[in-house]
Design a protein around this motif. Structure first.
Motif: not given
Length: 534
Positions: A326, A330, A420, A423, A426, A429-430
């Motif tokens: 990630y 990102r 993250f 996120h 979430m 999401f993960s």
């Protein structure tokens, strides 16, 4: 005039698709060069064959099984209890989602404890499976391992049923592998097994159980290891209890016990943990009578503690892998996350912890495999002195690994989640938030931190006459610098003279804090040696 190429007003074209595609394409073995390196070191001449099998196995656990575990963790499909059927028969059916059942069939179908499964192959496969998180299968897998080890340690010709149970759990019957559990905790005692009051009443060569067990994970198991006190005794004994007697499983007629409820847990929510009331359940005795604590702790809980350390290595490897991926995807404030020194430092710490924990887990398991009958030797073994010392090293390393890797695992998962940002918490999401909760729960299972810190201190005090503290440190940290060994030796000798387990006072509180810190630092030094060896 607005061009037709202009995006629709208010629509944001940003997408996570690139990251998700890369994450889903990851192979948890093939894409972990460090793991392959450790496997090569410890498997020696068997590496080629085991490597090939792991390459074939890993895509399944990395993809299909990982997806099933995530789906089974949704709150709306968590296990629940159906007490009665339509005809008012008490059945206590534990209802689990189809995803868990498919995952369970696949994982147990691997025959990970079969005599046909090489030890190192089974070890690495379990480490990969742990990376999915609980998923409703890893706790049952660990408990089944303990049940098998117990049955193998104490063969009993007077109870042919036990041999049938061993075959059912270890090798499978018609392709179906039974699941084991361990029910030891009671409401008044928790980890304090001597406080058990569950009663075992003699019934010929068998027993009948009466009373309550308060924390019963893997409540859906086929067989369970249960501790109880035989009528008229104040000592704990160990028993194997089938959930259904022959022919009764299809009828949903349980072995004279009821499941009162399924508990609502913070983590490992996919595996049902229940409260069980025994009303004359048939139980087979196993191991020496009145030695149930030594039997249960020395074999069953030791293997569970060992497995928790292996699981933490898997958790950290996954956290490091996904956080790194990630951070390379990102972009924030014009730069990739990985290009910020603060973020880069966290990523490096996470990776180091994952590799150090993995190396340590392999090193401990290597010692476990090299020692003959490493389970349940006790401190007063009649084996040769050098063997006793190695068995003692293993005993303490398993305890240290359990408390240290779970504590650091919580920290590592939290740091990985922070990569993250929003996120990271979430759930869709993960999988890291779910695994974070699993680590917190694993820190409490099989003896919480303070209990095991106490046990380690008592163990070292009791063996000091035949295994001096400095010699213990030197043996465990073999390969470390002399300065490191000398420093820990001095600290340990000093701590064993302080009131770590004394009455509460300023001095004992300070000593207890120092003991806690010493154990963490000492085990980390062991891991550093293991990492350097790789």
């Amino acid at each position: 005039m607005i061009s037709q190429d202009t995006a629709v007003r208010g629509q944001n074209a940003y997408s996570f698709d690139e990251f998700v595609a890369k994450r889903e394409a990851l192979d948890w073995y093939q894409d972990e060069p460090f793991l392959q390196k450790v496997v090569k070191k410890y498997t020696g001449s068997a590496y080629g064959e085991i490597h090939k099998k792991l390459l074939a196995f890993s895509p399944t656990v990395s993809s299909r099984w990982s997806t099933l575990a995530a789906q089974a963790a949704r709150p709306e499909v968590r296990p629940y209890l159906l007490h009665y059927d339509a005809f008012n028969h008490r059945i206590d059916r534990i209802v689990r989602p189809a995803e868990t059942l498919e995952l369970e069939k696949g994982v147990f179908g691997e025959g990970l404890f079969s005599s046909q499964m090489p030890a190192w192959e089974g070890f690495v496969k379990r480490l990969l499976i742990h990376q999915i998180g609980e998923g409703g299968v890893t706790c049952p897998l660990t408990c089944t391992h303990g049940l098998i080890a117990l049955l193998e340690e104490f063969p009993d010709e007077d109870h042919p049923e036990l041999q049938e149970i061993l075959l059912h759990t270890k090798e499978g019957v018609n392709g179906e592998f039974a699941i084991g559990a361990q029910f030891m905790s009671e409401i008044q005692g928790g980890s304090d097994l001597p406080a058990n009051v569950l009663e075992a009443v003699p019934d010929g060569k068998n027993y009948r159980l009466y009373g309550n067990k308060f924390f019963c994970s893997v409540a859906h198991a086929d067989y369970s290891v249960v501790t109880a006190k035989i009528s008229g005794s104040d000592k704990v004994s160990t028993f194997i209890v089938p959930s259904w007697l022959p022919g009764d499983k299809a009828k949903e007629k349980r072995n004279n016990y009821q499941i009162n409820r399924i508990k609502w847990k913070m983590g490992t929510a996919e595996v049902p943990t229940g409260e069980i009331q025994y009303n004359g359940a048939l139980a087979y005795p196993i191991g020496p009578k009145d030695k149930g604590i030594a039997v249960a702790v020395g074999i069953v809980l030791t293997l569970s503690r060992l497995e928790i350390g292996i699981a933490c290595a898997g958790f950290m490897l996954r956290a490091a892998r996904e956080a790194k991926l990630y951070s390379d995807f990102r972009t924030v404030f014009g730069k990739k996350i990985k290009d910020y020194p603060l973020a880069a430092s966290k990523l490096k710490q996470i990776e180091n912890a994952a590799e150090r924990t993995t190396a340590g887990a392999f090193k401990i398991y290597d010692l476990f495999l090299r020692l003959e009958k490493p389970l349940n030797p006790g401190l007063k073994s009649d084996r040769p002195l050098e063997m006793r010392k190695q068995l003692f090293n293993l005993r303490e390393l398993i305890l240290l690994q359990k408390i240290c890797t779970t504590k650091e695992g919580v920290e590592v998962l939290r740091e990985a989640i922070s990569v993250f940002a929003g996120h990271g918490v979430m759930e869709e999401f993960s999988s890291l938030p779910r695994i974070f909760r699993d680590v917190v729960v694993n820190e409490q299972w099989e003896g919480p931190r303070n209990l095991l810190l106490t046990q380690i201190y008592r163990d070292l005090s009791r063996v000091a006459d035949w295994y001096p503290p400095a010699e213990f440190v030197s043996s465990v940290l073999e390969g470390a610098s002399q300065e490191t060994i000398q420093s820990f030796s001095v600290q340990l000798e000093e701590l064993l003279q302080r009131p770590v387990l004394g009455e509460v006072s300023d001095a004992s509180i300070e000593a207890a804090l120092d003991w806690d810190a010493f154990c963490s630092a000492f085990f980390k030094a062991y891991q550093e040696v293991a990492l350097a060896e790789v």
